[in-house]
Write an enzyme that holds these catalytic residues in place. Structure first.
Site, PDB file in Angstrom:
ATOM      1  N   GLY A 155       0.829  -1.210   0.000  1.00 39.21           N
ATOM      2  CA  GLY A 155       0.000   0.000   0.000  1.00 39.21           C
ATOM      3  C   GLY A 155       0.860   1.256   0.000  1.00 39.21           C
ATOM      4  CG  ASN A 173      -4.873   3.786   9.654  1.00 39.19           C
ATOM      5  OD1 ASN A 173      -5.100   4.843   9.056  1.00 39.19           O
ATOM      6  ND2 ASN A 173      -3.868   3.655  10.489  1.00 39.19           N
ATOM      7  CD  GLN A 230      -7.009  -0.495   7.380  1.00 39.51           C
ATOM      8  OE1 GLN A 230      -7.822  -1.415   7.471  1.00 39.51           O
ATOM      9  NE2 GLN A 230      -5.773  -0.602   7.829  1.00 39.51           N
ATOM     10  CB  CYS A 263       5.016   3.127  24.347  1.00 42.32           C
ATOM     11  SG  CYS A 263       6.003   3.435  25.788  1.00 42.32           S
TER      12      CYS A 263
HETATM   13  N1  PLP Z   1      -2.671   3.140   4.172  1.00 41.50           N
HETATM   14  C1  PLP Z   1      -3.446   2.737   5.193  1.00 41.50           C
HETATM   15  C2  PLP Z   1      -4.720   3.447   5.476  1.00 41.50           C
HETATM   16  C3  PLP Z   1      -3.052   1.659   5.991  1.00 41.50           C
HETATM   17  O1  PLP Z   1      -3.820   1.265   7.014  1.00 41.50           O
HETATM   18  C4  PLP Z   1      -1.833   1.001   5.688  1.00 41.50           C
HETATM   19  C5  PLP Z   1      -1.352  -0.118   6.540  1.00 41.50           C
HETATM   20  O2  PLP Z   1      -1.561  -0.134   7.729  1.00 41.50           O
HETATM   21  C6  PLP Z   1      -1.071   1.455   4.600  1.00 41.50           C
HETATM   22  C7  PLP Z   1      -1.521   2.523   3.864  1.00 41.50           C
HETATM   23  C8  PLP Z   1       0.236   0.814   4.223  1.00 41.50           C
HETATM   24  O3  PLP Z   1       0.043  -0.427   3.614  1.00 41.50           O
HETATM   25  P1  PLP Z   1       1.288  -1.449   3.493  1.00 41.50           P
HETATM   26  O4  PLP Z   1       1.497  -2.006   4.854  1.00 41.50           O
HETATM   27  O5  PLP Z   1       0.831  -2.482   2.522  1.00 41.50           O
HETATM   28  O6  PLP Z   1       2.434  -0.666   2.988  1.00 41.50           O
END
Ligand code: PLP
Length: 405
Positions: free
Chosen positions: A72, A151, A179, A325
């Protein structure tokens, strides 16, 4: 004790057994390179096309509009840089204060490079300030990037509406839908969204595979420059097993969408209702109406999220907290801070994120075990006495910054 109660699906999901099964032959017998001229590579190429079509179906897209990436984060970076490089005269980016670091830290990086970045704020419920967003658009704006769903809280943003507005103002619109994919219906044929990021490991495919949707006609420059793969839009030999896995996961997600929005939503609501009823000074963070069906961010005031997580973990329950943390200082999440959640609540926030693999019995297990944990931790808290917050805790909303257990 239950073995593992996994309610951290916004962090990552279990790879579906059907997905593993679909992938396995591509680690052994079917190892051909899809770019090869011979039949052996060609067979793999044909399967790759099928997988691409399955993912495109989930999004209501054309297969040619899908570019595979490694995750992502790469999809997000590719989208922003594609817009900036395609419109070099435009040096302004609009995004929000509650994005994932994949966008948020990129925005900080762009600032250092001399770009102007506007980060639109949210209200106490996590809803976007649409007036601010509209006012921020100018002739200099190269791209607007707004996540589809947050997220941490699961709050869903009006991305279709923003895309429509962006189109009207001649600005490219990208959404980080990492998400959202598999949890909300998406039909890009009916939408004005120009680019959309997704990640396999959030929808029961493995970690290390992502995709970027780029609408036909959108100006595009590659982020990873190399071979002719992905029609020259992303160099590098295709990650065949993972692409096959993502295709299978997309098929499963399409079949599970109803279940997500009925059974999973009902389990999430039951969990929230059970926790709020049993625990005083607890609250749900984020707009409860416009929210992903699987996500719940609950704040338990006057306790630390990390301490709750550790107790939950000892009981086999896997969740996340809304604070990180790091190096001894407890910093509540930038999302909850942007929403103006008081420190006393932000520090004690826990994110439960469900999937179709969860059960009612697991929800009851959590509901049974969280209240005694909170009681125990509050007994240790200098800000809690005789079943309620102390006067000093109420006077200083930020007092919990200094709580240490
Ligand atoms: N964007 C959002 C909203 C996410 O929740 C995440 C992962 O937690 C990412 C991007 C990043 O995705 P990746 O872990 O595949 O790089």
């Amino acid at each position: 004790m239950m073995e593992t109660v996994y309610v951290d699906n916004n962090a990552t999901t279990r790879t579906a057994p059907e997905v593993v099964e679909a992938m396995l032959p591509y680690f052994s017998d079917r190892y051909g390179n899809p770019s090869s001229m011979h039949f052996f590579g060609g067979q793999v190429g044909a399967e790759l096309n099928r997988a691409r079509a399955n993912l495109a179906d989930l999004l209501g897209a054309d297969p040619d509009e899908i570019i595979y990436t490694s995750c992502g984060t790469e999809s997000d970076n590719t989208a922003i840089w594609a817009a900036l490089r395609s419109h070099p005269e435009k040096r302004h980016v609009i995004t929000t204060r509650v994005e994932h670091p994949a966008i948020d830290n990129l925005a900080n990086h762009l600032r250092q490079l001399g770009y102007r970045v506007t980060e639109v704020g949210v209200d106490r419920e996590g809803r976007l300030n649409m007036d601010h967003l509209t006012d921020a658009i100018s002739d200099e704006t190269a791209i607007i990037s707004v996540m589809w769903a947050n997220n941490e809280t699961g709050v869903v943003f009006p991305v279709e509406e923003i895309a429509e507005m962006a189109r009207g103002r001649g600005v490219v619109f990208h959404t980080d839908a990492v998400q959202a994919v598999g949890k909300v219906p998406i039909d890009l044929r009916k939408s004005k969204i120009d680019m959309l990021s997704l990640s396999g490991h959030k929808l029961h495919a493995p970690k290390g595979i992502g995709a970027l949707y780029v609408r036909k006609g959108t100006k595009f420059k590659p982020f990873v420059v190399g071979g002719h793969q992905e029609k020259g839009r992303r160099g590098g030999t295709e990650n065949v097993p993972y692409i096959i896995g993502l295709g299978r996961a997309a098929q499963l997600a399409a079949g599970h969408l109803d279940d997500e929005n009925t059974r999973v939503r009902a389990m999430r609501d039951r969990l929230e209702q059970g926790l709020l009823a049993a625990i005083p000074n607890s609250m749900v963070n984020g707009d409860r109406e416009h929210r992903l069906p699987n996500t719940s961010s609950v704040s338990f005031e006057y306790v630390e999220g990390e301490s709750i997580l550790m107790h939950l973990s000892n009981l086999g329950i896997c969740a996340s907290s809304g604070s990180a943390c790091t190096s001894g200082s407890l910093e509540p999440s930038h999302v909850l801070r942007a929403m103006g959640v008081p420190f006393t609540a932000a520090h004690g926030s826990i994110r439960f994120s469900l999937s179709v693999y969860n059960t009612d019995a697991e929800m009851e297990y959590i509901i049974q075990h969280v209240p005694p944990i909170i009681d125990k931790l509050r007994d240790l808290s200098p800000f809690w006495k005789d079943g309620g917050p102390t006067e000093s805790a109420l006077l200083t909303g930020a007092a919990s910054c200094s709580i240490r257990h």
